[in-house]
Design a protein around this motif. Structure first.
Motif, PDB file in Angstrom:
ATOM      1  N   TYR A  96      -7.006   4.533   1.424  1.00 47.82           N
ATOM      2  CA  TYR A  96      -7.739   4.246   0.196  1.00 47.82           C
ATOM      3  C   TYR A  96      -7.848   5.469  -0.707  1.00 47.82           C
ATOM      4  O   TYR A  96      -8.072   5.352  -1.906  1.00 47.82           O
TER       5      TYR A  96
ATOM      6  N   ASP B 254       3.225   2.178  15.077  1.00 45.85           N
ATOM      7  CA  ASP B 254       1.923   1.947  14.450  1.00 45.85           C
ATOM      8  C   ASP B 254       0.783   2.203  15.439  1.00 45.85           C
ATOM      9  O   ASP B 254       0.964   2.100  16.646  1.00 45.85           O
TER      10      ASP B 254
ATOM     11  N   ASN C 272       5.388  -4.812   9.145  1.00 43.21           N
ATOM     12  CA  ASN C 272       4.763  -4.946  10.473  1.00 43.21           C
ATOM     13  C   ASN C 272       5.432  -6.060  11.275  1.00 43.21           C
ATOM     14  O   ASN C 272       5.641  -7.163  10.780  1.00 43.21           O
TER      15      ASN C 272
ATOM     16  N   GLN D  73       0.854  -1.184   0.000  1.00 35.00           N
ATOM     17  CA  GLN D  73       0.000   0.000   0.000  1.00 35.00           C
ATOM     18  C   GLN D  73       0.898   1.245   0.000  1.00 35.00           C
ATOM     19  O   GLN D  73       1.775   1.392   0.855  1.00 35.00           O
TER      20      GLN D  73
ATOM     21  N   GLU E 298      -9.177   8.227   3.840  1.00 35.69           N
ATOM     22  CA  GLU E 298     -10.067   7.730   2.794  1.00 35.69           C
ATOM     23  C   GLU E 298     -10.608   8.841   1.904  1.00 35.69           C
ATOM     24  O   GLU E 298     -10.971   8.604   0.754  1.00 35.69           O
TER      25      GLU E 298
ATOM     26  N   ILE F 124       0.317  -8.458   4.757  1.00 37.13           N
ATOM     27  CA  ILE F 124       0.227  -9.869   4.376  1.00 37.13           C
ATOM     28  C   ILE F 124      -1.196 -10.286   4.001  1.00 37.13           C
ATOM     29  O   ILE F 124      -2.167  -9.765   4.540  1.00 37.13           O
ATOM     30  N   ARG F 125      -1.293 -11.199   3.044  1.00 36.77           N
ATOM     31  CA  ARG F 125      -2.562 -11.815   2.672  1.00 36.77           C
ATOM     32  C   ARG F 125      -2.320 -13.311   2.557  1.00 36.77           C
ATOM     33  O   ARG F 125      -1.223 -13.769   2.300  1.00 36.77           O
TER      34      ARG F 125
ATOM     35  N   GLU G 261       3.684   0.165   2.550  1.00 36.21           N
ATOM     36  CA  GLU G 261       3.627  -0.745   3.693  1.00 36.21           C
ATOM     37  C   GLU G 261       3.313  -2.132   3.150  1.00 36.21           C
ATOM     38  O   GLU G 261       2.410  -2.291   2.320  1.00 36.21           O
TER      39      GLU G 261
HETATM   40  P1  C2E Z   1      -1.943  -1.961  10.264  1.00 35.15           P
HETATM   41  O1  C2E Z   1      -0.505  -2.181  10.251  1.00 35.15           O
HETATM   42  O2  C2E Z   1      -2.457  -0.823  11.081  1.00 35.15           O
HETATM   43  O3  C2E Z   1      -2.369  -1.844   8.778  1.00 35.15           O
HETATM   44  C1  C2E Z   1      -3.306  -0.957   8.337  1.00 35.15           C
HETATM   45  C2  C2E Z   1      -4.567  -1.669   7.991  1.00 35.15           C
HETATM   46  O4  C2E Z   1      -5.492  -0.704   7.517  1.00 35.15           O
HETATM   47  C3  C2E Z   1      -4.420  -2.669   6.844  1.00 35.15           C
HETATM   48  O5  C2E Z   1      -5.310  -3.679   7.078  1.00 35.15           O
HETATM   49  C4  C2E Z   1      -4.844  -1.890   5.649  1.00 35.15           C
HETATM   50  O6  C2E Z   1      -5.332  -2.689   4.596  1.00 35.15           O
HETATM   51  C5  C2E Z   1      -5.972  -1.075   6.227  1.00 35.15           C
HETATM   52  N1  C2E Z   1      -6.173   0.169   5.454  1.00 35.15           N
HETATM   53  C6  C2E Z   1      -5.295   0.888   4.761  1.00 35.15           C
HETATM   54  N2  C2E Z   1      -5.887   2.029   4.253  1.00 35.15           N
HETATM   55  C7  C2E Z   1      -7.179   1.984   4.664  1.00 35.15           C
HETATM   56  C8  C2E Z   1      -8.284   2.862   4.467  1.00 35.15           C
HETATM   57  O7  C2E Z   1      -8.218   3.916   3.836  1.00 35.15           O
HETATM   58  N3  C2E Z   1      -9.463   2.503   5.057  1.00 35.15           N
HETATM   59  C9  C2E Z   1      -9.574   1.359   5.790  1.00 35.15           C
HETATM   60  N4  C2E Z   1     -10.753   1.082   6.312  1.00 35.15           N
HETATM   61  N5  C2E Z   1      -8.552   0.502   5.974  1.00 35.15           N
HETATM   62  C10 C2E Z   1      -7.350   0.817   5.416  1.00 35.15           C
HETATM   63  P2  C2E Z   1      -4.915  -5.162   6.848  1.00 35.15           P
HETATM   64  O8  C2E Z   1      -4.077  -5.301   5.662  1.00 35.15           O
HETATM   65  O9  C2E Z   1      -6.158  -5.944   6.966  1.00 35.15           O
HETATM   66  O10 C2E Z   1      -4.001  -5.436   8.104  1.00 35.15           O
HETATM   67  C11 C2E Z   1      -4.506  -5.409   9.374  1.00 35.15           C
HETATM   68  C12 C2E Z   1      -3.433  -5.510  10.365  1.00 35.15           C
HETATM   69  O11 C2E Z   1      -2.778  -6.768  10.314  1.00 35.15           O
HETATM   70  C13 C2E Z   1      -2.323  -4.513  10.213  1.00 35.15           C
HETATM   71  O12 C2E Z   1      -2.709  -3.269  10.741  1.00 35.15           O
HETATM   72  C14 C2E Z   1      -1.207  -5.135  10.917  1.00 35.15           C
HETATM   73  O13 C2E Z   1      -1.307  -4.871  12.296  1.00 35.15           O
HETATM   74  C15 C2E Z   1      -1.467  -6.593  10.661  1.00 35.15           C
HETATM   75  N6  C2E Z   1      -0.566  -7.078   9.629  1.00 35.15           N
HETATM   76  C16 C2E Z   1      -0.679  -6.954   8.306  1.00 35.15           C
HETATM   77  N7  C2E Z   1       0.362  -7.519   7.687  1.00 35.15           N
HETATM   78  C17 C2E Z   1       1.156  -7.984   8.646  1.00 35.15           C
HETATM   79  C18 C2E Z   1       2.410  -8.660   8.671  1.00 35.15           C
HETATM   80  O14 C2E Z   1       3.041  -8.927   7.635  1.00 35.15           O
HETATM   81  N8  C2E Z   1       2.915  -9.002   9.873  1.00 35.15           N
HETATM   82  C19 C2E Z   1       2.278  -8.688  11.021  1.00 35.15           C
HETATM   83  N9  C2E Z   1       2.844  -9.069  12.199  1.00 35.15           N
HETATM   84  N10 C2E Z   1       1.128  -8.060  11.068  1.00 35.15           N
HETATM   85  C20 C2E Z   1       0.561  -7.711   9.882  1.00 35.15           C
END
Ligand code: C2E
Ligand code: MG
Ligand code: MG
Length: 687
Positions: free
Chosen positions: A660, A581, A519, A447, A641, A462-463, A459
């Motif tokens: 977004y 974060d 992250n 992103q 957003e 992961i998916r 950033e």
């Molecule tokens: P985070 O690090 O706070 O990541 C931001 C989350 O907000 C991401 O969700 C992202 O997709 C979402 N996001 C970004 N822009 C917007 C927006 O404009 N509106 C909304 N509603 N959401 C937005 P995601 O990808 O579902 O990740 C959720 C959390 O999972 C992350 O929060 C992070 O804490 C964790 N995560 C993701 N990838 C990894 C990783 O590789 N390792 C670890 N340990 N944690 C991860």
């Protein structure tokens, strides 16, 4: 024909007049050598004085019988003979008619007997000595009725009796057996094997004291009567030590209830038995509701008093055959045996006991002079379908207990298969994650992060490209991965992939400046090998550490801050950057934020989301931006957003954005296609 040796010799001079064959055989001479010679010439009498006496007797009584004497044979051998003599007249000459029987053999066996008797006397003395001086207690008793015939001094010392008191009465009459049936048991063993060794039993001394004795015995014949010969030793001290060890190993030192180990043992036994009967059993997991608070506020001693009291109350709620155990802390387990065959009825029986426990623990406790209130949550599982393992049963009760806690405490919940299904699903997910790591099912999305001039970085998010469930967001598996420790291999993979990506971007001039935020979960960061792992990964990939930014969350700074500072500083010294974060949601205080080698604060999405509508959120966003500026840190807003949010944040002083409004997280190809073209421009993505 007589087998006795017969000779006739003259009374006057002992010249042999006639002899028979048996005599010649007896003396070993030829007839010619004997006739006409005297016994003296033949050196016949070993003890000539005996002949002299014999002649005297004959002169007076004219007969002499059963004279035992030693004779010398021709070859010098000495033989015993038993002779009867009488005077006869031959041609008017008085002669001695001597009939001699060879008694050498009988004499020899007499001698052997005498020698044997002597040896026996010596050996008896020796054994008597051993018997008397032995430190082990030795007793001899009639097998038929246990009447003592002899005991040694050690026996008397140990048992506290006088010799006179013990010899005569039976062991039963003396009250020596502390446990009924002991003598019969020992007698059975002797009847079967005629001896046994090292059997531990309890005996009673004259003064009533009961002690542990190690007993060996054998069955012996004495004068045709069966006797039990017993050797024993007082092993009370060893037994006490053994019991103490057992106690420590299987009982909780505070409450003396069975501990976890013993509970597991009993549960295992119970499961083994349930394979043979259809009776159901139940396991109740009892957890106190307010123990920690009580312990913290009133101290451990009062806490211990409460646990003791709880143990006692639980004990009064169950039957003799049931088990109350303490697993540790304020966790108790009650195992109910022998319930109904029907699961529903068994559950009802367990419920009655559970209600009893709830009521009992609800009553006030008087601890160290004050009244304390408590309650408990109980999880119950009924088992005995003979398929469960000990782990299953404990886990089911544990799950039910958590349900009881969740239902508001001071209550009881039964384990239901639906709960098990959830538990199983989790277990399946865990296994899935394991497989997915191996099977390369994870992917990184990217992103964009922007400043007023354009793209500054991305950033990595992961998916999971799940084969059945499709693309999964981190919220669906990261928490479980963290709980199970699977986050460690997963985090390794993310780091590896991200570093490889940075190294690849560094190859091209137009993308060389892009930084990538990764992250890091608390569990990963706390791992002792974390720093080395990051450095090694960087080294392997060849990526420039300045292009790597690690995103930590505020919550991981709460404990062990010194360790956090050391690790961050070490990585920082190698050029890595740090972003905090979800900032604003934790407990960061200015005092330690200053200590951390941070580069960036990331305003939490919740404040960004509400910034237009909620003054509080706006104030917090404003404060975060000011704080960043004061500490010399950049500030980025996430989840931006809409344009109005960006404008307002810019006005408050925020310089970097992610959300977004600019782009959703994208798979690599798309991210590169849209954002990394030489003349890439921000392309707002509409919702
Ligand atoms: P985070 O690090 O706070 O990541 C931001 C989350 O907000 C991401 O969700 C992202 O997709 C979402 N996001 C970004 N822009 C917007 C927006 O404009 N509106 C909304 N509603 N959401 C937005 P995601 O990808 O579902 O990740 C959720 C959390 O999972 C992350 O929060 C992070 O804490 C964790 N995560 C993701 N990838 C990894 C990783 O590789 N390792 C670890 N340990 N944690 C991860
Ligand atoms: Mg993040
Ligand atoms: Mg965040």
């Amino acid at each position: 024909m007589s087998i006795d040796a017969i000779n006739i010799n003259r009374l006057s001079d002992g010249v042999f007049v006639d002899v028979n064959e048996a005599f010649l055989k007896f003396v070993g001479f030829e007839r010619e050598e004997v006739i006409g010679r005297t016994s003296r010439e033949l050196d016949f009498w070993v003890d000539p004085e005996v002949r002299q006496q014999m002649v005297e007797t004959l002169r007076q009584d004219s007969a002499c019988s059963d004279l035992k004497a030693r004779f010398r044979r021709k070859n010098g051998e000495i033989v015993w003979g038993q002779a009867s003599e009488s005077i006869i007249q031959i041609d008017g000459v008085p002669c001695i008619l001597s009939v001699t029987r060879d008694i050498s053999a009988a004499k020899a066996s007499d001698e052997r007997l005498a020698r044997a008797a002597e040896a026996l006397r010596v050996s008896e003395a020796r054994y008597r000595n051993v018997f008397q001086t032995s430190l082990d207690s030795i007793s001899l008793s009639r097998f038929s009725d246990g009447r003592f015939t002899d005991v040694n001094q050690a026996f008397l010392d140990l048992m506290g009796f006088e010799y006179g008191q013990i010899v005569g009465p039976t062991s039963e009459e003396l009250g020596l057996w502390a446990d009924a049936g002991t003598r019969e048991g020992l007698a059975d063993m002797l009847r079967r094997d005629s001896s046994f060794r090292d059997v531990t039993i309890r005996l009673r001394k004259k003064n009533g004291e009961v002690f542990w004795a190690l007993l060996s015995a054998s069955l012996i014949e004495l004068d045709g009567v069966s006797h039990m010969l017993c050797v024993m030793r007082d092993v009370s001290a060893a037994k006490a030590a053994e019991e103490q060890i057992r106690d420590l190993a299987f009982y909780d030192p505070l409450t003396h209830l069975p501990n976890r180990r013993l509970l597991l043992e009993r549960l295992r036994q119970s499961l083994a038995v349930s394979a043979r009967t259809s009776r159901k059993r139940a396991l109740l997991f009892v957890d106190l509701d307010n123990f920690k608070t009580l312990n913290d506020t009133l101290g451990h001693q009062t806490g211990d008093l409460m646990l003791l009291e709880v143990a006692q109350r639980l004990d009064t709620c169950v039957r003799e055959a049931d088990t109350v155990a303490r697993l540790g802390g304020d966790e108790f387990v009650v195992m109910l045996e022998d319930l109904s065959d029907v699961a529903e009825d068994a559950a009802a029986q367990a419920e009655v006991i559970g209600e009893k426990i709830l009521a009992s623990l609800e009553l006030p406790f008087w601890l160290a002079g004050r009244e304390c209130l408590n309650s408990c949550s109980i999880g119950v599982t009924v088992f005995g379908n003979n398929r469960e393992s000990t782990d299953d049963v404990l886990q089911q009760a544990d799950i039910a207990m958590y349900q009881a806690k969740a239902a508001g405490r001071n209550t009881m919940r039964f384990f239901a298969p639906a709960l098990q299904a959830a538990v199983n699903a989790r277990a399946a997910l865990e296994e899935d994650i394991r497989q997915a790591i191996k099977g390369d099912e994870f992917i990184l999305y990217y992103q964009p992060q922007m400043d007023s001039l354009g793209l500054i970085g991305a950033e990595a998010l992961i998916r999971w490209n799940h084969p059945r469930r499709g693309l999964l967001a981190p919220g669906e598996f990261i928490p479980l991965a963290e709980e199970t420790g699977l986050i460690l291999p997963l985090g390794d993979w993310v780091l590896e992939t991200a570093c490889a990506r940075i190294a690849a971007w560094e190859e091209r001039p137009e993308t060389a400046h892009i930084s990538l935020a990764v992250n890091i979960s608390a569990r990963q960061f706390r791992d002792p090998g974390f720093v080395d792992k990051v450095l090694a990964t960087l080294e392997r990939s060849g990526a420039n550490p300045h292009n790597v930014k690690l995103e930590l969350t505020e919550s991981m700074l709460v404990e062990n801050i010194e360790d956090v500072i050391v690790k961050m500083s070490e990585l920082k010294s190698h050029g890595l950057g740090f972003s905090l974060d979800d900032f604003g949601t934790g407990y960061s205080s200015l005092s330690y934020l200053k200590l951390l080698p941070l580069d960036q604060l990331k305003i939490d999405s919740s404040f960004v989301r509400d910034i237009l509508s909620d003054v509080g959120s706006r104030a917090i966003a404003q404060s975060v931006i000011s704080l960043g500026r004061a500490l010399g840190l950049s500030v980025i807003a996430e989840c931006v957003e809409i344009e109005e949010q960006r404008v307002l944040l810019s006005r408050l002083g925020c310089t970097a954005f992610q959300g977004y409004l600019f782009s959703r997280p994208l798979p690599l190809e798309e991210f590169e296609r849209l954002w990394l073209r030489p003349a890439a421009q921000p392309i707002p993505v509409s919702q």
